[in-house]
Every structure is written in structure tokens, then in C-alpha cells.
Scaffold this motif. Structure first.
Motif, PDB file in Angstrom:
ATOM      1  N   ILE A  41       2.203   2.419  -3.495  1.00 34.93           N
ATOM      2  CA  ILE A  41       1.299   2.581  -4.632  1.00 34.93           C
ATOM      3  C   ILE A  41       1.006   4.058  -4.889  1.00 34.93           C
ATOM      4  O   ILE A  41       0.615   4.791  -3.977  1.00 34.93           O
TER       5      ILE A  41
ATOM      6  N   LYS B   9       0.480   1.331 -14.599  1.00 37.95           N
ATOM      7  CA  LYS B   9      -0.966   1.096 -14.534  1.00 37.95           C
ATOM      8  C   LYS B   9      -1.609   1.359 -15.893  1.00 37.95           C
ATOM      9  O   LYS B   9      -2.417   0.557 -16.371  1.00 37.95           O
TER      10      LYS B   9
ATOM     11  N   GLY C  12      -2.215   5.622  -3.571  1.00 35.39           N
ATOM     12  CA  GLY C  12      -2.692   4.487  -2.781  1.00 35.39           C
ATOM     13  C   GLY C  12      -3.953   4.763  -1.978  1.00 35.39           C
ATOM     14  O   GLY C  12      -4.880   3.949  -1.993  1.00 35.39           O
TER      15      GLY C  12
ATOM     16  N   HIS D 164       0.794  -1.240   0.000  1.00 35.65           N
ATOM     17  CA  HIS D 164       0.000   0.000   0.000  1.00 35.65           C
ATOM     18  C   HIS D 164       0.824   1.287   0.000  1.00 35.65           C
ATOM     19  O   HIS D 164       0.561   2.177  -0.828  1.00 35.65           O
TER      20      HIS D 164
ATOM     21  N   TYR E 144      -3.698  -4.292  -6.413  1.00 34.96           N
ATOM     22  CA  TYR E 144      -2.282  -3.914  -6.553  1.00 34.96           C
ATOM     23  C   TYR E 144      -1.557  -5.103  -7.193  1.00 34.96           C
ATOM     24  O   TYR E 144      -1.909  -6.237  -6.918  1.00 34.96           O
ATOM     25  N   GLU E 145      -0.521  -5.014  -7.842  1.00 37.74           N
ATOM     26  CA  GLU E 145      -0.154  -3.954  -8.719  1.00 37.74           C
ATOM     27  C   GLU E 145      -0.789  -4.205 -10.066  1.00 37.74           C
ATOM     28  O   GLU E 145      -0.780  -5.328 -10.550  1.00 37.74           O
TER      29      GLU E 145
ATOM     30  N   SER F 193      -0.529   0.962  -9.236  1.00 38.54           N
ATOM     31  CA  SER F 193       0.844   0.475  -9.359  1.00 38.54           C
ATOM     32  C   SER F 193       1.755   1.491  -8.692  1.00 38.54           C
ATOM     33  O   SER F 193       1.325   2.605  -8.384  1.00 38.54           O
ATOM     34  N   ARG F 194       3.007   1.117  -8.537  1.00 39.38           N
ATOM     35  CA  ARG F 194       3.964   2.063  -7.974  1.00 39.38           C
ATOM     36  C   ARG F 194       4.121   3.288  -8.868  1.00 39.38           C
ATOM     37  O   ARG F 194       4.334   4.391  -8.386  1.00 39.38           O
TER      38      ARG F 194
END
Length: 181
Positions: free
Chosen positions: A24, A137, A27, A21, A102-103, A131-132
Motif C-alpha cells: 500500500i 485511491k 501504508g 500492508h 485497503y484497497e 491503495s497500491r
């Protein structure tokens, strides 16, 4: 036109876990929308399932979502469909899988592609996945769309599950949609 039907839908929360979390992008927004989506699913009688990727290392499903899951599967493969317990448990009558988590570019996308391979219709909820990095994404969403997944939002799912403003749950739907989270 292809629309969601609450009688054939299943909501899948993919790897919305505590250690992921903080990394992200957006997030808190993703978590808010995934929670809203889970509440909408419960409101309309749509089963909610979840996956946890290597929970011994990444931790369990976020507590905000754990109470919604009727069936949580532990997995080590990125595609949950490669986990026999998950694949074998998929109900035949739940052909529409609404997916978030995620992710987006790893476990969500690979699971969605696995579900497509199994003949399921997939509905990827854009505002309830992350996504990070945003570019990852967006690439996942584009790939999923090319693979036949429908890209939707949390509100789209709720209104399609409701079907009609005469549904007795209409006011509850509106309250969830209007709640700033």
C-alpha cells in the motif's frame, strides 16, 4: 449541514490485512490513521467492525487493529454487503458507516457503494485508506463522493463525534489528535 453523530455511527475497518500492508502506498501513514480512528471510535463509544478478505491467503487483520474490532467478518466478495452474515448483522440504529481500509479502489469502494445501496450514509476517511497506487485511491474517492459518500479525515470524525469542547473526553481527543503516531 450533515455531520457525524456518535450515537448513529459504526466504524468499519476494511481488509487492513498483513499481506496487503507492504504493497500500500503510504501504508504506515494509513495504518497510523486507521489506528487513531479506531481509538477515537472507542473513546466515543462507536462500535468498531472489520472485514478480512480471503484471510487464508491474505492473512488476518493487522494486530494493531484486531483488538479494536468487536465483530470481524470473513468474506470473498469485494463488497462486504454481498456477504449475508455482514449484511444481516448491520444494526438498524447505526445508519452512519465510517469506512477506511485497503484497497480504496476495490473492497473499500465496493463496500461503501453497497452500503449506500442499503440506504446507509457513508463517510470515507481519506487519510485512513490506501491503495497500491495513489491514483487508484483518488479515483475511488471521487467516485464515492459522486455516489453521495462524505469524504472526511480522521480528525474530522473525532471532532464531530466529540460535538463540544465541554465533553469530558475532550483532553483524550486532543491527545490522540496531537500524537504524531
Amino acid at each position: 449541514m450533515l455531520m457525524l453523530d456518535r450515537r448513529t455511527s459504526l466504524l468499519l475497518l476494511v481488509d487492513l490485512q498483513g499481506k496487503l500492508h507492504p504493497a500500500i502506498e503510504d501504508g504506515p501513514v494509513v495504518l497510523r490513521e486507521a489506528t487513531r480512528l479506531a481509538k477515537l471510535a472507542k473513546l466515543f463509544g462507536v462500535p468498531v467492525w472489520a472485514t478480512e478478505h480471503c484471510p487464508d491467503r491474505i492473512g488476518p487483520l493487522l494486530p494493531e487493529l484486531a483488538a479494536f474490532s468487536e465483530n470481524t467478518f470473513h468474506k470473498t466478495s469485494f463488497d462486504a454487503c454481498r456477504t449475508p452474515a455482514f449484511r444481516d448483522a448491520l444494526p438498524a440504529d447505526r445508519t452512519d458507516v465510517v469506512i477506511c481500509g485497503y484497497e480504496a479502489h476495490v473492497c473499500v469502494m465496493q463496500t461503501a457503494l453497497g452500503l449506500r445501496t442499503l440506504g446507509r450514509r457513508v463517510w470515507a476517511v481519506r487519510d485512513a485508506m490506501g491503495s497500491r497506487r495513489g491514483i487508484s485511491k483518488e479515483a475511488a474517492l471521487a467516485r464515492l463522493a459522486r455516489a453521495g459518500a462524505e469524504i472526511i479525515t480522521t480528525e474530522m470524525a473525532g471532532f464531530e463525534w466529540a460535538e463540544d469542547a465541554t465533553d469530558p473526553r475532550w483532553r483524550s481527543l486532543l491527545a490522540l489528535v496531537k500524537d504524531p503516531g
